[in-house]
Design a protein around this motif. Structure first.
Motif, PDB file in Angstrom:
ATOM      1  N   LYS A 160       6.067  38.857  28.368  1.00 27.17           N
ATOM      2  CA  LYS A 160       6.314  37.707  29.244  1.00 27.17           C
ATOM      3  C   LYS A 160       7.464  36.855  28.694  1.00 27.17           C
ATOM      4  O   LYS A 160       8.350  36.414  29.436  1.00 27.17           O
ATOM      5  CB  LYS A 160       5.048  36.856  29.363  1.00 27.17           C
ATOM      6  CG  LYS A 160       3.969  37.440  30.247  1.00 27.17           C
ATOM      7  CD  LYS A 160       2.787  36.468  30.344  1.00 27.17           C
ATOM      8  CE  LYS A 160       1.729  36.985  31.295  1.00 27.17           C
ATOM      9  NZ  LYS A 160       0.609  36.036  31.439  1.00 27.17           N
ATOM     10  N   LYS A 161       7.428  36.617  27.398  1.00 29.76           N
ATOM     11  CA  LYS A 161       8.467  35.817  26.768  1.00 29.76           C
ATOM     12  C   LYS A 161       9.832  36.475  26.914  1.00 29.76           C
ATOM     13  O   LYS A 161      10.831  35.809  27.234  1.00 29.76           O
ATOM     14  CB  LYS A 161       8.137  35.628  25.288  1.00 29.76           C
ATOM     15  CG  LYS A 161       9.173  34.821  24.521  1.00 29.76           C
ATOM     16  CD  LYS A 161       8.807  34.732  23.041  1.00 29.76           C
ATOM     17  CE  LYS A 161       9.916  34.037  22.254  1.00 29.76           C
ATOM     18  NZ  LYS A 161       9.599  34.016  20.796  1.00 29.76           N
ATOM     19  N   GLY A 164      11.114  36.101  30.453  1.00 26.26           N
ATOM     20  CA  GLY A 164      11.578  34.728  30.655  1.00 26.26           C
ATOM     21  C   GLY A 164      12.919  34.489  29.996  1.00 26.26           C
ATOM     22  O   GLY A 164      13.795  33.824  30.569  1.00 26.26           O
ATOM     23  N   GLN A 165      13.116  35.051  28.805  1.00 22.13           N
ATOM     24  CA  GLN A 165      14.393  34.901  28.117  1.00 22.13           C
ATOM     25  C   GLN A 165      15.505  35.665  28.834  1.00 22.13           C
ATOM     26  O   GLN A 165      16.647  35.206  28.893  1.00 22.13           O
ATOM     27  CB  GLN A 165      14.255  35.389  26.674  1.00 22.13           C
ATOM     28  CG  GLN A 165      13.419  34.467  25.799  1.00 22.13           C
ATOM     29  CD  GLN A 165      13.206  35.042  24.410  1.00 22.13           C
ATOM     30  OE1 GLN A 165      13.072  36.247  24.226  1.00 22.13           O
ATOM     31  NE2 GLN A 165      13.172  34.162  23.419  1.00 22.13           N
ATOM     32  N   SER A 167      15.719  36.072  31.948  1.00 25.70           N
ATOM     33  CA  SER A 167      16.100  35.208  33.067  1.00 25.70           C
ATOM     34  C   SER A 167      17.001  34.073  32.600  1.00 25.70           C
ATOM     35  O   SER A 167      18.035  33.782  33.212  1.00 25.70           O
ATOM     36  CB  SER A 167      14.839  34.640  33.722  1.00 25.70           C
ATOM     37  OG  SER A 167      15.162  33.631  34.664  1.00 25.70           O
ATOM     38  N   ALA A 168      16.635  33.443  31.494  1.00 26.18           N
ATOM     39  CA  ALA A 168      17.401  32.286  31.006  1.00 26.18           C
ATOM     40  C   ALA A 168      18.761  32.679  30.465  1.00 26.18           C
ATOM     41  O   ALA A 168      19.724  31.899  30.551  1.00 26.18           O
ATOM     42  CB  ALA A 168      16.595  31.567  29.924  1.00 26.18           C
ATOM     43  N   ARG A 247      17.331  36.470  38.609  1.00 25.64           N
ATOM     44  CA  ARG A 247      16.681  35.508  37.708  1.00 25.64           C
ATOM     45  C   ARG A 247      15.295  35.120  38.244  1.00 25.64           C
ATOM     46  O   ARG A 247      14.331  35.030  37.487  1.00 25.64           O
ATOM     47  CB  ARG A 247      17.565  34.268  37.559  1.00 25.64           C
ATOM     48  CG  ARG A 247      16.954  33.172  36.692  1.00 25.64           C
ATOM     49  CD  ARG A 247      17.892  32.010  36.484  1.00 25.64           C
ATOM     50  NE  ARG A 247      18.906  32.313  35.476  1.00 25.64           N
ATOM     51  CZ  ARG A 247      20.202  32.436  35.719  1.00 25.64           C
ATOM     52  NH1 ARG A 247      20.652  32.282  36.955  1.00 25.64           N
ATOM     53  NH2 ARG A 247      21.042  32.693  34.741  1.00 25.64           N
ATOM     54  N   GLU A 248      15.211  34.922  39.548  1.00 21.04           N
ATOM     55  CA  GLU A 248      13.922  34.577  40.148  1.00 21.04           C
ATOM     56  C   GLU A 248      12.904  35.720  40.006  1.00 21.04           C
ATOM     57  O   GLU A 248      11.709  35.476  39.795  1.00 21.04           O
ATOM     58  CB  GLU A 248      14.115  34.223  41.621  1.00 21.04           C
ATOM     59  CG  GLU A 248      14.891  32.919  41.836  1.00 21.04           C
ATOM     60  CD  GLU A 248      15.214  32.669  43.302  1.00 21.04           C
ATOM     61  OE1 GLU A 248      14.838  33.531  44.133  1.00 21.04           O
ATOM     62  OE2 GLU A 248      15.848  31.640  43.611  1.00 21.04           O
ATOM     63  N   ASP A 251      11.637  35.667  36.464  1.00 24.28           N
ATOM     64  CA  ASP A 251      10.717  34.542  36.287  1.00 24.28           C
ATOM     65  C   ASP A 251       9.350  34.846  36.902  1.00 24.28           C
ATOM     66  O   ASP A 251       8.304  34.585  36.297  1.00 24.28           O
ATOM     67  CB  ASP A 251      11.297  33.273  36.927  1.00 24.28           C
ATOM     68  CG  ASP A 251      12.395  32.646  36.084  1.00 24.28           C
ATOM     69  OD1 ASP A 251      12.382  32.869  34.857  1.00 24.28           O
ATOM     70  OD2 ASP A 251      13.258  31.938  36.651  1.00 24.28           O
ATOM     71  N   ALA A 254       7.549  37.363  34.782  1.00 21.49           N
ATOM     72  CA  ALA A 254       7.082  36.760  33.536  1.00 21.49           C
ATOM     73  C   ALA A 254       5.805  35.955  33.758  1.00 21.49           C
ATOM     74  O   ALA A 254       4.918  35.907  32.901  1.00 21.49           O
ATOM     75  CB  ALA A 254       8.175  35.868  32.942  1.00 21.49           C
ATOM     76  N   GLN A 255       5.693  35.327  34.925  1.00 19.33           N
ATOM     77  CA  GLN A 255       4.522  34.498  35.208  1.00 19.33           C
ATOM     78  C   GLN A 255       3.294  35.327  35.609  1.00 19.33           C
ATOM     79  O   GLN A 255       2.159  34.919  35.378  1.00 19.33           O
ATOM     80  CB  GLN A 255       4.856  33.514  36.334  1.00 19.33           C
ATOM     81  CG  GLN A 255       5.900  32.475  35.948  1.00 19.33           C
ATOM     82  CD  GLN A 255       6.438  31.724  37.160  1.00 19.33           C
ATOM     83  OE1 GLN A 255       5.886  31.831  38.251  1.00 19.33           O
ATOM     84  NE2 GLN A 255       7.514  30.976  36.976  1.00 19.33           N
TER      85      GLN A 255
END
Length: 316
Positions: A160-161, A164-165, A167-168, A247-248, A251, A254-255
């Motif tokens: 998950k992390k 998320g990374q 995406s960022a 990116r979405e 995210d 990841a959620q």
């Protein structure tokens, strides 16, 4: 110096085997202890399989030795002939791990210069005591299921992390390289967890369930795909609006990434996003075209990533 459980079991079982063999006044009693040392393994199933193979191997060795020694005499050259027959047949019948142990026992006939029934029984008793003590030593195995479940939790949180990374850090190549290192580290962790899962499952005689092993195998495949995705992201330098939907997706995944999630909702979103990209105006410059091609490849890989999990859920 760390002493493992297998070492402790072996150190306890081998002397017991020697004492039992000596108590029965068996010839070459120390051989029972050696057999125990060679038979104790990391799991119940593998020890049981090794023990059974040892007994089959000794039976094969005894028949071949009887034919060779009784017909041609108890001579070292005849022992060589025995090996020429025994080794290929052991390999043929998947008994190769018993070659050394059985052959050591067969040398007792060579030393004695005879094969009386009493000596044959002696060798079988040595084998029974050796493998029996090994099996008894492995009756106790610590329950590692809690540790495996903790490994699962670590993998879930780490993936998950990472998503998320990803995406960022889109369009930040210097950050993607660090993510690749984290991905490789997580793959090593999953590989070790898979070994623990295999040992856990092999310590349950009456269960054919390999869920934990297959789970970590699935995560290893996903991490291989993530590694391929990161190689592309490390070169990607697209316009911000072109990567927004990607990116979405990262995210959202990841959620929602969990052990129970079958990935169907994510696959739907991937398909919808892909259709929107296909409806966009074709790029006009070579560089923009190459960036669009990389985005398409990313979508394909990301779809593979999710379908691996979906396939796992269908088959479990």
């Amino acid at each position: 110096m760390k002493i493992g459980l297998r070492t402790i079991k072996t150190a306890a079982a081998a002397p017991i085997a020697l004492l039992l063999a000596s108590g029965l006044n068996l010839e070459s009693a120390a051989s029972a202890a050696i057999i125990t040392i060679l038979t104790v393994t990391n799991t119940k199933r593998s020890t049981a399989k090794t023990a059974l193979n040892r007994l089959f191997s000794l039976s094969l060795a005894t028949v071949i030795a009887a034919i060779c020694f009784l017909l041609l005499g108890f001579h070292p050259l005849v022992f060589g002939l025995y090996l020429l027959l025994f080794i290929p047949l052991s390999i043929r019948f998947d008994l190769a791990e018993g070659i050394a142990v059985s052959s050591v026992l067969i040398t007792h006939y060579l030393v004695a210069g005879e094969m009386p029934l009493s000596l044959i029984i002696n060798e079988y008793l040595l084998m029974f005591i050796g493998v029996g003590c090994a099996l008894a030593a492995n009756l106790y195995m610590p329950n590692t299921e809690k540790k495996i479940q903790e490994d699962q939790a670590v993998v879930e949180v780490s993936m998950k992390k990472m998503l998320g990374q990803m995406s960022a850090y889109l369009n930040q190549p210097d950050k993607e390289e660090q993510l690749r290192l984290e991905c490789f580290s997580l793959r090593d962790f999953v590989r070790e967890a898979q070994v623990r899962a295999r040992e856990f499952e092999e310590n349950r005689f009456f269960s054919g369930n390999s869920y934990y092993f297959e789970y970590f195998a699935m995560r290893r495949l996903q991490l291989k795909v993530l590694s391929d995705m990161l190689q592309i992201l490390n070169r990607l330098d697209a316009e911000p609006e072109d990567v927004q939907e990607l990116r979405e997706l990262f995210d959202f995944t990841a959620q929602t990434l969990t052990e129970e999630n079958d990935g169907s909702a994510i696959l739907t979103k991937i398909d919808e996003t892909d259709q929107r990209y296909q409806q966009k105006k074709l790029p006009e410059s070579r560089q923009a075209f190459e960036e669009r091609a990389m985005l398409f490849q990313l979508f394909q890989l990301f779809q593979d990533f999710i379908e691996i999990k979906a396939g796992f859920n269908r088959n479990k």
